[in-house]
Design an enzyme around this catalytic site. Sequence first.
Site, PDB file in Angstrom:
ATOM      1  N   HIS A   1     -26.979 -33.367  13.463  1.00 55.17           N
ATOM      2  CA  HIS A   1     -25.810 -34.461  12.902  1.00 55.17           C
ATOM      3  C   HIS A   1     -26.094 -35.204  14.060  1.00 55.17           C
ATOM      4  O   HIS A   1     -26.395 -35.610  14.586  1.00 55.17           O
ATOM      5  CB  HIS A   1     -24.844 -34.366  12.857  1.00 55.17           C
ATOM      6  CG  HIS A   1     -24.090 -33.010  11.375  1.00 55.17           C
ATOM      7  ND1 HIS A   1     -23.298 -32.904  11.311  1.00 55.17           N
ATOM      8  CD2 HIS A   1     -25.099 -32.262  11.012  1.00 55.17           C
ATOM      9  CE1 HIS A   1     -23.061 -31.733  10.273  1.00 55.17           C
ATOM     10  NE2 HIS A   1     -23.978 -31.444   9.934  1.00 55.17           N
TER      11      HIS A   1
ATOM     12  N   TYR B   1     -13.935 -37.167   9.978  1.00 51.94           N
ATOM     13  CA  TYR B   1     -12.795 -37.328  10.075  1.00 51.94           C
ATOM     14  C   TYR B   1     -11.713 -37.758   9.957  1.00 51.94           C
ATOM     15  O   TYR B   1     -12.498 -39.338   9.633  1.00 51.94           O
ATOM     16  CB  TYR B   1     -12.531 -37.408  11.568  1.00 51.94           C
ATOM     17  CG  TYR B   1     -13.325 -36.506  13.134  1.00 51.94           C
ATOM     18  CD1 TYR B   1     -12.192 -35.630  13.190  1.00 51.94           C
ATOM     19  CD2 TYR B   1     -14.587 -36.197  13.059  1.00 51.94           C
ATOM     20  CE1 TYR B   1     -12.923 -34.338  14.348  1.00 51.94           C
ATOM     21  CE2 TYR B   1     -15.042 -35.806  13.543  1.00 51.94           C
ATOM     22  CZ  TYR B   1     -14.589 -34.488  14.037  1.00 51.94           C
ATOM     23  OH  TYR B   1     -15.523 -33.965  14.957  1.00 51.94           O
TER      24      TYR B   1
ATOM     25  N   PRO C   1      -9.123 -29.163  19.231  1.00 50.77           N
ATOM     26  CA  PRO C   1     -10.161 -29.427  19.012  1.00 50.77           C
ATOM     27  C   PRO C   1     -10.702 -30.201  18.692  1.00 50.77           C
ATOM     28  O   PRO C   1     -11.578 -30.280  18.323  1.00 50.77           O
ATOM     29  CB  PRO C   1     -10.156 -27.952  17.552  1.00 50.77           C
ATOM     30  CG  PRO C   1      -8.526 -28.163  18.004  1.00 50.77           C
ATOM     31  CD  PRO C   1      -7.737 -28.796  19.145  1.00 50.77           C
TER      32      PRO C   1
ATOM     33  N   LYS D   1     -14.800 -30.517  21.929  1.00 47.82           N
ATOM     34  CA  LYS D   1     -15.859 -30.183  23.276  1.00 47.82           C
ATOM     35  C   LYS D   1     -15.203 -28.524  23.990  1.00 47.82           C
ATOM     36  O   LYS D   1     -15.512 -28.409  25.376  1.00 47.82           O
ATOM     37  CB  LYS D   1     -14.873 -30.914  24.345  1.00 47.82           C
ATOM     38  CG  LYS D   1     -14.495 -32.056  24.482  1.00 47.82           C
ATOM     39  CD  LYS D   1     -16.246 -33.047  24.330  1.00 47.82           C
ATOM     40  CE  LYS D   1     -16.597 -34.102  23.949  1.00 47.82           C
ATOM     41  NZ  LYS D   1     -18.065 -34.114  23.237  1.00 47.82           N
TER      42      LYS D   1
ATOM     43  N   TYR E   1     -18.944 -38.205  22.205  1.00 56.20           N
ATOM     44  CA  TYR E   1     -18.721 -37.007  21.819  1.00 56.20           C
ATOM     45  C   TYR E   1     -20.309 -36.310  22.230  1.00 56.20           C
ATOM     46  O   TYR E   1     -19.777 -35.196  21.682  1.00 56.20           O
ATOM     47  CB  TYR E   1     -18.667 -37.624  20.163  1.00 56.20           C
ATOM     48  CG  TYR E   1     -18.215 -36.969  19.195  1.00 56.20           C
ATOM     49  CD1 TYR E   1     -17.152 -36.281  18.372  1.00 56.20           C
ATOM     50  CD2 TYR E   1     -19.308 -35.525  18.531  1.00 56.20           C
ATOM     51  CE1 TYR E   1     -16.560 -35.276  17.870  1.00 56.20           C
ATOM     52  CE2 TYR E   1     -19.077 -35.128  18.231  1.00 56.20           C
ATOM     53  CZ  TYR E   1     -17.657 -34.372  17.162  1.00 56.20           C
ATOM     54  OH  TYR E   1     -17.418 -33.714  15.953  1.00 56.20           O
TER      55      TYR E   1
HETATM   56  P1  RFL Z   1     -12.668 -17.749  24.740  1.00 51.76           P
HETATM   57  O1  RFL Z   1     -13.859 -17.336  24.204  1.00 51.76           O
HETATM   58  O2  RFL Z   1     -11.859 -17.505  25.104  1.00 51.76           O
HETATM   59  O3  RFL Z   1     -13.432 -15.834  25.343  1.00 51.76           O
HETATM   60  C1  RFL Z   1     -12.954 -15.374  26.476  1.00 51.76           C
HETATM   61  C2  RFL Z   1     -13.016 -13.626  26.452  1.00 51.76           C
HETATM   62  O4  RFL Z   1     -11.882 -12.809  27.216  1.00 51.76           O
HETATM   63  C3  RFL Z   1     -11.839 -11.901  27.374  1.00 51.76           C
HETATM   64  N1  RFL Z   1     -10.617 -11.616  27.804  1.00 51.76           N
HETATM   65  C4  RFL Z   1     -10.773 -10.612  28.309  1.00 51.76           C
HETATM   66  N2  RFL Z   1     -11.678  -9.345  28.758  1.00 51.76           N
HETATM   67  C5  RFL Z   1     -11.727  -8.535  29.469  1.00 51.76           C
HETATM   68  N3  RFL Z   1      -9.898  -8.989  30.161  1.00 51.76           N
HETATM   69  C6  RFL Z   1      -8.765  -9.765  30.337  1.00 51.76           C
HETATM   70  N4  RFL Z   1      -7.659  -9.126  30.521  1.00 51.76           N
HETATM   71  C7  RFL Z   1      -9.119 -10.480  28.886  1.00 51.76           C
HETATM   72  N5  RFL Z   1      -8.697 -11.633  28.458  1.00 51.76           N
HETATM   73  C8  RFL Z   1      -9.343 -12.386  27.778  1.00 51.76           C
HETATM   74  C9  RFL Z   1     -11.218 -11.956  25.317  1.00 51.76           C
HETATM   75  O5  RFL Z   1     -11.605 -11.289  24.206  1.00 51.76           O
HETATM   76  C10 RFL Z   1     -12.867 -12.953  25.506  1.00 51.76           C
HETATM   77  O6  RFL Z   1     -13.705 -12.442  24.595  1.00 51.76           O
HETATM   78  O7  RFL Z   1     -13.183 -18.220  26.468  1.00 51.76           O
HETATM   79  P2  RFL Z   1     -14.477 -18.554  26.845  1.00 51.76           P
HETATM   80  O8  RFL Z   1     -15.732 -18.172  27.045  1.00 51.76           O
HETATM   81  O9  RFL Z   1     -13.958 -20.359  27.557  1.00 51.76           O
HETATM   82  O10 RFL Z   1     -14.473 -20.179  25.660  1.00 51.76           O
HETATM   83  C11 RFL Z   1     -14.433 -21.502  24.932  1.00 51.76           C
HETATM   84  C12 RFL Z   1     -14.328 -21.542  23.387  1.00 51.76           C
HETATM   85  O11 RFL Z   1     -14.497 -20.048  23.089  1.00 51.76           O
HETATM   86  C13 RFL Z   1     -13.144 -22.665  22.973  1.00 51.76           C
HETATM   87  O12 RFL Z   1     -13.385 -22.926  24.200  1.00 51.76           O
HETATM   88  C14 RFL Z   1     -13.403 -23.089  21.703  1.00 51.76           C
HETATM   89  O13 RFL Z   1     -14.135 -21.786  20.866  1.00 51.76           O
HETATM   90  C15 RFL Z   1     -13.160 -24.319  21.575  1.00 51.76           C
HETATM   91  N6  RFL Z   1     -13.351 -24.608  20.019  1.00 51.76           N
HETATM   92  C16 RFL Z   1     -13.996 -25.827  19.915  1.00 51.76           C
HETATM   93  N7  RFL Z   1     -15.541 -25.665  20.458  1.00 51.76           N
HETATM   94  C17 RFL Z   1     -16.428 -26.400  20.664  1.00 51.76           C
HETATM   95  O14 RFL Z   1     -17.027 -26.960  21.916  1.00 51.76           O
HETATM   96  N8  RFL Z   1     -16.542 -27.596  19.492  1.00 51.76           N
HETATM   97  C18 RFL Z   1     -15.569 -27.006  18.716  1.00 51.76           C
HETATM   98  O15 RFL Z   1     -16.349 -27.373  17.310  1.00 51.76           O
HETATM   99  C19 RFL Z   1     -14.661 -26.326  18.402  1.00 51.76           C
HETATM  100  N9  RFL Z   1     -14.075 -25.939  17.813  1.00 51.76           N
HETATM  101  C20 RFL Z   1     -12.519 -24.276  18.772  1.00 51.76           C
HETATM  102  C21 RFL Z   1     -12.830 -25.203  17.641  1.00 51.76           C
HETATM  103  C22 RFL Z   1     -11.482 -23.708  19.012  1.00 51.76           C
HETATM  104  C23 RFL Z   1     -10.316 -23.487  17.909  1.00 51.76           C
HETATM  105  N10 RFL Z   1      -9.411 -22.549  17.795  1.00 51.76           N
HETATM  106  C24 RFL Z   1      -9.521 -21.505  17.398  1.00 51.76           C
HETATM  107  C25 RFL Z   1      -8.741 -22.082  19.482  1.00 51.76           C
HETATM  108  C26 RFL Z   1     -11.977 -24.883  16.541  1.00 51.76           C
HETATM  109  C27 RFL Z   1     -10.835 -24.045  16.754  1.00 51.76           C
HETATM  110  C28 RFL Z   1     -10.144 -24.073  15.296  1.00 51.76           C
HETATM  111  C1  PHB Z   2     -15.684 -26.694  12.918  1.00 54.41           C
HETATM  112  O1  PHB Z   2     -16.493 -27.081  12.603  1.00 54.41           O
HETATM  113  O2  PHB Z   2     -14.546 -25.749  13.392  1.00 54.41           O
HETATM  114  C2  PHB Z   2     -14.837 -28.282  13.744  1.00 54.41           C
HETATM  115  C3  PHB Z   2     -16.084 -29.781  13.713  1.00 54.41           C
HETATM  116  C4  PHB Z   2     -15.486 -30.359  14.690  1.00 54.41           C
HETATM  117  C5  PHB Z   2     -14.096 -30.029  15.323  1.00 54.41           C
HETATM  118  C6  PHB Z   2     -12.924 -29.243  15.593  1.00 54.41           C
HETATM  119  C7  PHB Z   2     -14.416 -27.968  14.499  1.00 54.41           C
HETATM  120  O3  PHB Z   2     -14.187 -31.357  16.164  1.00 54.41           O
END
Ligand code: RFL
Ligand code: PHB
Length: 417
Positions: free
Chosen positions: A98, A227, A319, A323, A411
């Site tokens: 993108h 957005y 989110p 990031k 971004y």
């Molecule tokens: P995670 O992904 O939470 O992974 C942690 C892992 O540790 C395990 N765990 C354990 N294992 C052993 N013993 C324990 N006691 C444990 N406790 C937990 C868990 O089961 C899991 O497998 O953390 P990590 O690796 O730091 O990664 C972070 C990312 O997953 C998170 O920041 C992103 O998903 C956030 N996020 C987005 N990030 C982006 O860069 N771009 C995006 O577009 C974006 N969109 C989003 C998002 C997060 C969202 N939600 C649901 C919070 C959109 C959403 C809606």
């Molecule tokens: C997504 O596609 O899940 C998404 C994209 C951009 C954002 C957050 C979530 O800023």
Amino acid sequence: MAPSTWCFIFGLIPNAAKAADEKEEVLRTQVAIIGAGPAGMFLAHLLRAEGIEAVVIERQTRDYVEGRVRAGVLEQITVSMMEALGLSARMRREGLVHNGINIAVEGEPFRIDFAALTGGSTVMVYGQQEVMRDLFDAAGPRGIDIVWQAEKVTPHDITGDRPFVTWQKDGVETRLDCDFIAGCDGYHGVSRGAMPSSVLKTFERVYPFGWLGLLADVPPADEELVYAKHSRGFALASMRSPTRSRYYIQCSLDEKLEDWPDDRFWDEACLRLGPTVAAKVTRGPSFEKSIAPLRSSVCEPMRHGRLFLAGDAAHIVPPTGAKGLNLAVSDVTMLAEALVAYYRTNSAHALDGYSARALARVWKAERFSWWYTSLTHLFADMDDFSRRIQAAELDYIRTSPVAQRSLAENYVGLPLS
Ligand code: RFL
Ligand code: PHB
């Protein structure tokens, strides 16, 4: 557990002090990684590529971790990391490059052209589920050890010279001796809690709303993300592929999923995105719907003794700025560099600098994610003055290339310094 899984283990020592019916095994590695999310798995691959032994200990199953619908947008540093690790073939085929995003203000969209504003930088739309699949698929062939469904995972002796991690699985208690522990276990993990409260300081903002998200197999409304800031609240039209769309709308925290049948969701999203975008929205049945709360949180320091935190274990962003996953990648890039320097030169200098170096980038991403959230969401306590300031700032961004450049630079992702 398959014997090949334990190719890095130096010793398997049954513990004679245990009762006959209680089984314990003692293993050894160089880096124990708690959590097989993006932070833990990227770190495991980075260390493996440098010949450093690591074991990943995960509380869930692979299907569970891979099935979580989360991030969708990868910064350049994450794309480059996938390439450097030889994991980019599918991303290059299926991911969507993108060059910009759209922002709709009260239904009127304008475009931010990342490529033109930043000298060619872009982002990649490739879901976190796909990233995790690529990381897991390559783990086995590369000899990366992952313990799934480990219960009661606990870090020990983090301030001593000989830290270790224990867990239980299938009635066996395992102890993993190591040089360092990487706490990559997300916001609800155990690692952060292992740091004494006298050392740990948490900085936090909890937002009084969440995001209601929907996934559907319908073509996206636009080639790029939209957005939307609307007087009814924020909305986002995102995607996973040319045939799969991801939509979000700002909602209250006590919202119930059963009150949001698909038709109601589509009506509300279209209203907030405005008529130009709504005319291009293809509606269809959802196959996933969930509510995520929004939070900004940073804990300092990111290291105590031989325990190093990375990713969501140390910080959370709302989110809006996309990031979270990308910050996990920048943390573990810095941590892996520091560990490699330690094992190559026997100098702890880079490890000593890890927390400050990582936090400098984390706080800039926190600032951007907080700012972008404040700019685009409806806050219940906004008075007329705040509403006018928010509208003025959005209009400034619409009309000023200087303001757009700052948004674009943040971004697509700030460089690792
Ligand atoms: P995670 O992904 O939470 O992974 C942690 C892992 O540790 C395990 N765990 C354990 N294992 C052993 N013993 C324990 N006691 C444990 N406790 C937990 C868990 O089961 C899991 O497998 O953390 P990590 O690796 O730091 O990664 C972070 C990312 O997953 C998170 O920041 C992103 O998903 C956030 N996020 C987005 N990030 C982006 O860069 N771009 C995006 O577009 C974006 N969109 C989003 C998002 C997060 C969202 N939600 C649901 C919070 C959109 C959403 C809606
Ligand atoms: C997504 O596609 O899940 C998404 C994209 C951009 C954002 C957050 C979530 O800023």
